[in-house]
Design a protein around this motif. Structure first.
Motif, short mmCIF file in Angstrom:
data_model
loop_
_atom_site.label_atom_id
_atom_site.label_comp_id
_atom_site.label_asym_id
_atom_site.label_seq_id
_atom_site.Cartn_x
_atom_site.Cartn_y
_atom_site.Cartn_z
N LEU A 1 -36.80 52.72 -38.47
CA LEU A 1 -37.95 53.62 -38.84
C LEU A 1 -37.09 54.49 -39.40
O LEU A 1 -35.89 55.09 -39.12
N PRO A 2 -37.74 55.48 -40.35
CA PRO A 2 -37.10 56.41 -41.02
C PRO A 2 -36.97 57.69 -39.85
O PRO A 2 -37.64 57.66 -38.92
N PRO A 3 -35.88 58.72 -40.17
CA PRO A 3 -35.69 59.52 -39.05
C PRO A 3 -36.81 60.25 -38.94
O PRO A 3 -37.22 60.69 -37.63
N GLU A 4 -37.83 60.74 -39.60
CA GLU A 4 -38.78 61.53 -39.51
C GLU A 4 -40.05 60.72 -38.61
O GLU A 4 -40.59 61.48 -37.75
N MET A 5 -40.24 59.42 -38.83
CA MET A 5 -40.92 58.66 -37.83
C MET A 5 -40.39 58.57 -36.59
O MET A 5 -41.12 58.56 -35.31
N GLU A 6 -39.13 58.42 -36.26
CA GLU A 6 -38.42 58.30 -34.89
C GLU A 6 -38.82 59.47 -34.16
O GLU A 6 -38.97 59.52 -32.98
#
Length: 562
Positions: free
Chosen positions: A423-428
């Motif tokens: 996942l992209p960092p924002e979603m994580e």
């Protein structure tokens, strides 16, 4: 002192006034002598002080008082004003240019209304509209017998009528807001146009039957797998709705045809020996009808429509279908219900509960209790999202991504195989925030993210304009990569997203080889092969703003194998 008239500040001599009266003229102001069309409500003669020098050099004051009655209109003005308005209306009806400005035409209407000619003006306008519509119906009666061309002509006739009445109303707005508004028995100019259209075209038995039968024929073709012009049907049904005859002229016939069509389909399904194929077909038919309602039917039709489909496909034939394989049916129905609930595709809560009641009699409470548990999970998830929003506000957690999470009780739902993805960092961070919030309220529980069920709405900007893409989580991971680069190979995308090879190929196929091709595949082809490269389709265009990009579905036969 002389009586003052606040509408002016100029005056005439008594001899000049006498001459004006004899000429049967109205003088709104001295400066308006050469503007005979600028008649206004200030129609009384002007009053005030006038200093008149006599031959002896003395000065005598002359007082000009108001007329007791309104002066008469300029000779022939009524006929000239109406002729101008008539020409403008006919130009609009014939789709030709109007010679006069809207302000000039509006002023003519206002002048005529100011002199108590409103009733006659409304009558003349109605007759003019009536003559035009009567001519239109003759064209429709004699138009092509083929369904397609006739429906397009009918649609154009309606669209032209709506546009023309809107323009005509702008010209006669003063009449509409004064005289028509005050007379309760009169219809507004717009409603008058609707009533005439309804009377002269829709109520004509030949035209009405050809219109409704043509729409029903197109819907039947679509049910049989043919491509049709859905926008055309939507506009025609909106016409029937605007004219308030949707139910009586169309809906009743449509439901009768639906009942006939699905009665035949139900008989065909019972004869099928392959249970999985039979149930899969039922699922598709139900989804198609829900989609049909959303595309062009009235929402009020949905409940009646779904009830007919359920009755014919399941109600009357449910026992026969279940006797062929109850276990298969249970697994299939549970999986499909889960999909409808999670993706918001359920036709209606009432329809689902009605079906549960029937299943309870056939399959027992043990099966339906789990299905009811799925509904309960969805309701609890909504409450949890409200609490999450409040929690993030209190914690001042930043972010421009709106997260929605459904918390599913494992024992109620079908079994889903977790898949690891990057996942992209924002979603994580969003997932971690939710985990901290949820476990702070429910200690001891274990959360497991089901990436296969995730879906997102992405805002995309192409050269042709902005779009909203409704996509799966896997499709999202691929598309977000193109914020960082212009093109990527299959291997690069696989490395970045962590998607399993077969899942990745299906995902890329949906984005680059389907109907809505937001990506371009090089080399071209229907299948995704090793070495393929993918580019962002900057020239992408679509008539819709919100676009759903369907994932390529895996075959369901594996699920039903024994």
């Amino acid at each position: 002192m002389a009586e003052e008239d606040s509408s002016s500040s100029s005056a005439t001599t008594s001899r000049e006034q006498e001459q004006l009266e004899n000429r049967n003229l109205i003088v709104p102001s001295v400066a308006a002598d050469h503007h005979t069309d600028d008649l206004t409500e200030a129609s009384t003669t002007l009053s005030g002080f006038a200093s008149v020098k006599l031959g002896t050099g003395s000065v005598k004051k002359l007082v000009i008082r108001n007329f007791k009655d309104k002066p008469l209109i300029l000779e022939n003005y009524t006929e000239e004003a109406w002729q101008k308005l008539k020409e403008a209306v006919q130009a609009i009806q014939n789709n030709t240019s109007v010679q006069y400005s809207l302000e000039e035409l509006y002023q003519s209407v206002k002048n005529l209304c100011s002199y108590n000619l409103s009733a006659n003006l409304y009558k003349q306008l109605k007759q003019l509209c009536e003559q035009h519509i009567r001519a239109e119906i003759h064209q429709l009666r004699e138009y092509s017998l083929d369904t397609g061309p006739f429906l397009k002509k009918m649609d154009k006739c309606w669209q032209d009528h709506a546009r023309q009445m809107s323009m005509i109303r702008n010209i006669f707005l003063f009449l509409d807001r004064t005289y028509v508004f005050q007379i309760s028995m009169l219809s507004s100019i717009w409603d008058m146009g609707l009533e005439l259209f309804k009377s002269y075209i829709i109520r004509d038995q030949n035209v009405q039957s050809r219109t409704v039968d043509g729409i029903l024929l197109l819907i039947e073709k679509e049910r049989n797998g043919e491509m049709i012009d859905r926008c055309l049907i939507q506009r025609l049904l909106s016409m029937l709705s605007d004219l308030q005859i949707y139910q009586v002229s169309f809906e009743n016939k449509f439901l009768e045809e639906t009942n006939r069509f699905y009665a035949a389909e139900g008989r065909k399904l019972v004869q099928k020996k392959e249970i999985p194929g039979c149930l899969y077909h039922i699922k598709n038919l139900l989804e198609e009808e829900v989609d049909r309602v959303r595309a062009y039917l009235s929402l009020n039709t949905q409940k009646l429509l779904i009830a007919i489909v359920e009755k014919q496909l399941l109600g009357e034939h449910l026992s026969a279908v279940l006797q062929k394989g109850k276990d298969v049916f249970k697994a299939f129905y549970k999986k499909d219900l889960a999909r409808r609930l999670l993706l918001g595709k359920s036709a209606s809560v009432d329809a689902e509960k009605s079906m549960l009641s029937k299943l309870k009699q056939e399959c027992g409470t043990a099966f339906t209790n789990k299905l009811q548990g799925m509904f309960k999970d969805m309701e609890l998830s909504k409450d949890t999202m409200i609490q999450l929003k409040q929690y993030m506000q209190n914690q001042n957690i930043p972010g421009n991504i709106e997260l929605t999470v459904n918390i599913l009780t494992t024992s109620f739902w079908p079994t889903y195989i977790p898949k690891e993805i990057h996942l992209p960092p924002e979603m994580e961070r969003l997932q971690e925030n939710f985990k901290n919030f949820y476990l702070s309220k429910h200690s001891g529980r274990k959360l497991q993210w089901q990436s296969t069920l995730g879906h997102c709405v992405l805002k995309a900007e192409f050269k042709k304009g902005k779009k909203e893409l409704q996509v799966t989580l896997f499709q999202t991971l691929v598309l977000l990569m193109f914020n960082e680069g212009d093109h990527f190979s299959l291997e690069e995308i696989k490395m970045a997203t962590g998607l399993e090879d077969r899942e990745l190929r299906r995902t890329l196929q949906s984005l680059a080889c389907g109907r809505a091709r937001v990506l371009i595949k090089n080399p071209k082809g229907k299948d995704v092969e090793d070495g393929d490269r993918f580019f962002c389709n900057e020239e992408f265009k679509h008539k819709l703003f919100k676009i759903k990009i369907n994932q390529i579905q895996e075959k369901e036969t594996v699920f039903f194998s024994s």
